[in-house]
Scaffold this active site. Structure first.
Site, PDB file in Angstrom:
ATOM      1  N   HIS A  19       0.843  -1.192   0.000  1.00  0.00           N
ATOM      2  CA  HIS A  19       0.000   0.000   0.000  1.00  0.00           C
ATOM      3  C   HIS A  19       0.880   1.245   0.000  1.00  0.00           C
ATOM      4  O   HIS A  19       2.101   1.148  -0.078  1.00  0.00           O
ATOM      5  CB  HIS A  19      -0.998  -0.018   1.170  1.00  0.00           C
ATOM      6  N   HIS A  22       4.005   1.414   2.343  1.00  0.00           N
ATOM      7  CA  HIS A  22       5.172   0.667   1.857  1.00  0.00           C
ATOM      8  C   HIS A  22       5.820   1.411   0.692  1.00  0.00           C
ATOM      9  O   HIS A  22       7.042   1.480   0.593  1.00  0.00           O
ATOM     10  CB  HIS A  22       4.764  -0.721   1.353  1.00  0.00           C
ATOM     11  N   CYS A 127       0.404  -9.712  22.222  1.00  0.00           N
ATOM     12  CA  CYS A 127      -0.395  -9.227  21.078  1.00  0.00           C
ATOM     13  C   CYS A 127       0.036  -9.991  19.833  1.00  0.00           C
ATOM     14  O   CYS A 127       1.197  -9.911  19.427  1.00  0.00           O
ATOM     15  CB  CYS A 127      -0.222  -7.727  20.865  1.00  0.00           C
ATOM     16  N   CYS A 130       1.274  -7.733  16.889  1.00  0.00           N
ATOM     17  CA  CYS A 130       2.643  -7.224  17.019  1.00  0.00           C
ATOM     18  C   CYS A 130       3.658  -8.343  17.146  1.00  0.00           C
ATOM     19  O   CYS A 130       4.852  -8.094  17.069  1.00  0.00           O
ATOM     20  CB  CYS A 130       2.804  -6.341  18.240  1.00  0.00           C
ATOM     21  N   CYS A 144      -3.790  -3.314  22.954  1.00  0.00           N
ATOM     22  CA  CYS A 144      -2.572  -2.965  22.229  1.00  0.00           C
ATOM     23  C   CYS A 144      -2.839  -1.662  21.468  1.00  0.00           C
ATOM     24  O   CYS A 144      -3.812  -1.575  20.718  1.00  0.00           O
ATOM     25  CB  CYS A 144      -2.214  -4.082  21.249  1.00  0.00           C
ATOM     26  N   HIS A 147      -3.003  -2.153  17.568  1.00  0.00           N
ATOM     27  CA  HIS A 147      -4.032  -2.983  16.943  1.00  0.00           C
ATOM     28  C   HIS A 147      -5.409  -2.802  17.560  1.00  0.00           C
ATOM     29  O   HIS A 147      -6.381  -3.372  17.076  1.00  0.00           O
ATOM     30  CB  HIS A 147      -3.617  -4.452  16.973  1.00  0.00           C
ATOM     31  N   LYS A 296      -6.330   6.416  10.354  1.00  0.00           N
ATOM     32  CA  LYS A 296      -5.422   5.326   9.997  1.00  0.00           C
ATOM     33  C   LYS A 296      -5.930   4.616   8.747  1.00  0.00           C
ATOM     34  O   LYS A 296      -7.140   4.516   8.552  1.00  0.00           O
ATOM     35  CB  LYS A 296      -5.388   4.324  11.163  1.00  0.00           C
ATOM     36  N   LYS A 299      -8.235  -1.581   6.276  1.00  0.00           N
ATOM     37  CA  LYS A 299      -8.842  -2.477   5.296  1.00  0.00           C
ATOM     38  C   LYS A 299     -10.362  -2.473   5.479  1.00  0.00           C
ATOM     39  O   LYS A 299     -11.115  -2.360   4.528  1.00  0.00           O
ATOM     40  CB  LYS A 299      -8.306  -3.886   5.519  1.00  0.00           C
TER      41      LYS A 299
HETATM   42  O1  ME8 Z   1       6.632  -4.068  10.415  1.00  0.00           O
HETATM   43  N1  ME8 Z   1       2.596   5.388   6.509  1.00  0.00           N
HETATM   44  O2  ME8 Z   1       6.309  -4.957   8.309  1.00  0.00           O
HETATM   45  P1  ME8 Z   1       5.060  -4.098   7.772  1.00  0.00           P
HETATM   46  C1  ME8 Z   1       3.897   5.298   6.251  1.00  0.00           C
HETATM   47  N2  ME8 Z   1       7.875  -6.982   8.897  1.00  0.00           N
HETATM   48  N3  ME8 Z   1       4.568   4.142   6.207  1.00  0.00           N
HETATM   49  C2  ME8 Z   1       3.903   3.023   6.451  1.00  0.00           C
HETATM   50  C3  ME8 Z   1       2.530   3.036   6.762  1.00  0.00           C
HETATM   51  C4  ME8 Z   1       1.863   4.298   6.772  1.00  0.00           C
HETATM   52  N4  ME8 Z   1       0.565   4.432   7.009  1.00  0.00           N
HETATM   53  N5  ME8 Z   1       2.132   1.767   6.975  1.00  0.00           N
HETATM   54  C5  ME8 Z   1       3.228   0.972   6.789  1.00  0.00           C
HETATM   55  C6  ME8 Z   1       6.887  -4.873   9.550  1.00  0.00           C
HETATM   56  N6  ME8 Z   1       4.298   1.724   6.469  1.00  0.00           N
HETATM   57  C7  ME8 Z   1       8.009  -5.870   9.770  1.00  0.00           C
HETATM   58  C8  ME8 Z   1       9.322  -5.153   9.569  1.00  0.00           C
HETATM   59  S1  ME8 Z   1      11.971  -5.062   9.477  1.00  0.00           S
HETATM   60  C9  ME8 Z   1      13.250  -6.000   9.988  1.00  0.00           C
HETATM   61  C10 ME8 Z   1      10.531  -5.984   9.792  1.00  0.00           C
HETATM   62  C11 ME8 Z   1       5.648   1.229   6.133  1.00  0.00           C
HETATM   63  O3  ME8 Z   1       4.647  -4.761   6.513  1.00  0.00           O
HETATM   64  C12 ME8 Z   1       6.679   1.764   7.098  1.00  0.00           C
HETATM   65  O4  ME8 Z   1       7.936   1.658   6.480  1.00  0.00           O
HETATM   66  O5  ME8 Z   1       4.062  -3.907   8.832  1.00  0.00           O
HETATM   67  C13 ME8 Z   1       6.578   0.789   8.233  1.00  0.00           C
HETATM   68  O6  ME8 Z   1       7.686   0.848   9.104  1.00  0.00           O
HETATM   69  C14 ME8 Z   1       6.485  -0.503   7.475  1.00  0.00           C
HETATM   70  O7  ME8 Z   1       5.675  -0.168   6.320  1.00  0.00           O
HETATM   71  C15 ME8 Z   1       5.869  -1.651   8.247  1.00  0.00           C
HETATM   72  O8  ME8 Z   1       5.713  -2.723   7.355  1.00  0.00           O
END
Ligand code: ME8
Length: 519
Positions: A19, A22, A127, A130, A144, A147, A296, A299
């Site tokens: 999304h 990312h 959680c 998390c 949490c 979430h 936020k 989905k």
């Molecule tokens: O946390 N605004 O993966 P994840 C800006 N697998 N950036 C956002 C966002 C938003 N609303 N939502 C998500 C994880 N992100 C773990 C990480 S690392 C060793 C393991 C981006 O799929 C942002 O970079 O939940 C956030 O830190 C990341 O997606 C979380 O991705």
């Protein structure tokens, strides 16, 4: 100065499709990678997917499939999204890669042998979202905070990483290196966490409850906890312990994340590195959250914004530009398609697009579409514009390493606006009427062409396709990744007599009113 740069994004969970959050992180990393290339750095850029753990097992079940098939599918979606957004990553890592899993086991064994991993029973509030235990204090109304769900109670015999042992070291390290974690608000947040005694970190899960993980090398009844697996990707991707890439790039490591995963990156990871005898990373860079309608992304509320719904409609470059220009790095920002259209129309179609098309149209008209010589000696207004260019370049090169992309772009737009004013001020159409003004007209048009070229080079990290288009039409075609600021933005580097091409508008305008009516 050592000119190496290693940039990582978080590895994204494969429980959701890519999304805009990312996309933002990955585009920021891409801009940084491209900027450092432009400055002559040797760079390495890593992204990938995080595929083990309860969450993925649950998502796979919900999708009626097994974790591996499910992870393969979603990981592939990420892998296919990035080239469509012009992401220049050197590698795409998956935590299910056997080479990665071997490094996780190597580090686990090393830390275990050093006595920093022990076995104990733990009872606490967990959680699932998390993938970690929470203390009562961390919960908000018993839930949490991320979430908005109450955690479940869990008691388990598990392996623990002696994180508490490194608390003092970490505080000292952060204090000695003020920009270890930045911007400052996040550094302060980590220091605030560290004012409380740090608990040890549970790093395992019994296989009977979760087999979708990396087996512990010293106890095959267990797999490792999600963070101990995921964080290690940043070194396993470089071939740690003995890869050439590791030696070369690890000392220049910069991680990029959003605030949601500050604690694992600001606390778990440096202490894990310390325990494994690996130097800490150089910087942790933390950005804020994109919100949709000030809320936020969710989905269930249908507010998930997908990059591939937007980029093909407005253009990849307009999408990239908008994200980088709109968000102040470190703070939250609100996403709206209207705001994107407005920026596309005003900054890109009007300011940049007009400057470029006016300059090329006049070059075609007055010089048969070739780059003129500099002509007459410069006048004060020419020198003022040249000074503005120098000033913009220097703000740009100062602000990007500080992650202040909006300031860097504002500086480039100051120069664009100054050039548009310069056209009105110097009135090339008047000069063209008077043959005795030929030298003056050459000076004005050559100055404008040089400004356009500098703009093209400076926007290259943000809008690589646009940069390539502009440079090709200015008669100096180049691949965006091969550009070097010093060489390619040098004043006077255009080739006299070279053909330039007018071509179509760089950024077609979008009719906002029509768009609003149709919505
Ligand atoms: O946390 N605004 O993966 P994840 C800006 N697998 N950036 C956002 C966002 C938003 N609303 N939502 C998500 C994880 N992100 C773990 C990480 S690392 C060793 C393991 C981006 O799929 C942002 O970079 O939940 C956030 O830190 C990341 O997606 C979380 O991705």
């Amino acid at each position: 100065m050592d000119k190496r740069f290693y940039i990582t994004t978080p590895i994204y969970y494969v429980n959701a499709e890519p999304h805009i959050g990312h996309a933002y992180t990955t585009i920021v990393a891409d801009v940084m990678n491209r900027f450092h290339r432009l400055m002559g750095f040797e760079t390495y850029f890593l992204t990938g997917t995080d595929e083990h753990g309860d969450k993925i097992v649950q998502a796979a079940e919900a999708a009626g499939t097994d974790p591996k098939t499910y992870a393969d599918r979603i990981s592939q979606m990420f892998r296919e999204t990035w080239p469509k957004l012009n992401i220049s990553n050197d590698h795409f890592i998956r935590t299910t890669d056997p080479a990665h899993m071997k490094v996780v086991q190597y580090i686990l064994q090393k830390v275990y042998d050093a006595g920093d991993i022990y076995f104990d029973t733990y009872k606490g509030l967990y959680c699932i979202g998390c993938e970690r235990f929470y203390t009562e204090k961390e919960l908000v109304d018993g839930k949490c905070p991320d979430h908005d769900k109450p955690p479940v109670e869990r008691e388990e015999a598990n392996y623990f990483f002696r994180m508490s042992k490194y608390q003092g070291w970490l505080i000292e390290h952060i204090e000695k290196h003020p920009d270890f974690i930045r911007p400052e608000r996040y550094r302060n947040e980590v220091l605030a966490f560290l004012r409380e005694p740090l608990e040890d970190l549970c790093i395992s899960r019994p296989k009977e409850r979760l087999s979708w993980g990396v087996p512990l090398p010293f106890d095959d009844r267990y797999v490792t906890y999600v963070w101990f697996d995921a964080l290690i990707n940043y070194v396993s991707a470089l071939g740690y312990p003995d890869g050439e890439l590791f030696e070369k790039f690890w000392p220049a490591a910069q991680h990029l994340i959003a605030k949601d995963i500050l604690k694992p990156h600001g606390i778990y990871w440096p202490t894990m590195l310390k325990a494994a005898g690996i130097e800490p990373y150089r910087h942790l860079n933390v950005h804020g959250y994109w919100k949709i309608n000030e809320g936020k992304m969710s989905k269930s509320r249908g507010t998930v914004v997908r990059p591939l719904d937007l980029a093909p409609v407005y253009g990849v470059d307009a999408f990239r530009y908008f994200l980088l220009r709109e968000m102040v790095f470190g703070l939250d920002a609100n996403f709206s398609e209207e705001a994107l259209i407005q920026r596309l129309n005003s900054d890109l179609a009007n300011d940049l697009g007009n400057l470029f098309s006016r300059t090329l149209a006049m070059t075609a008209k007055y010089f048969g579409g070739t780059v003129p010589p500099f002509g007459d000696p410069p006048r004060p207004e020419d020198e003022a514009l040249e000074r503005q260019v120098q000033e913009s370049v220097s703000v740009y090169t100062e602000e990007i390493p500080k992650w202040a992309f909006h300031k860097a772009l504002m500086a480039v737009w100051e120069m664009i606006n100054a050039a548009n004013k310069y056209i009105d001020q110097t009135g090339p159409w008047e000069l063209a009427k008077d043959p005795s003004q030929k030298g003056r007209l050459q000076r004005v048009m050559r100055t404008l062409l040089e400004v356009n070229k500098t703009v093209a080079v400076l926007v290259a990290p943000f809008m690589p396709e646009t940069a390539e288009k502009m440079l090709a039409r200015l008669g100096v075609p180049a691949k965006a990744l091969d550009l070097r600021l010093e060489r390619d933005a040098r004043w006077g580097s255009l080739v006299e007599g070279e053909k330039v091409q007018k071509g179509a508008a760089l950024f077609p305008r979008v009719d906002l009113q029509k768009w609003q009516q149709e919505k």
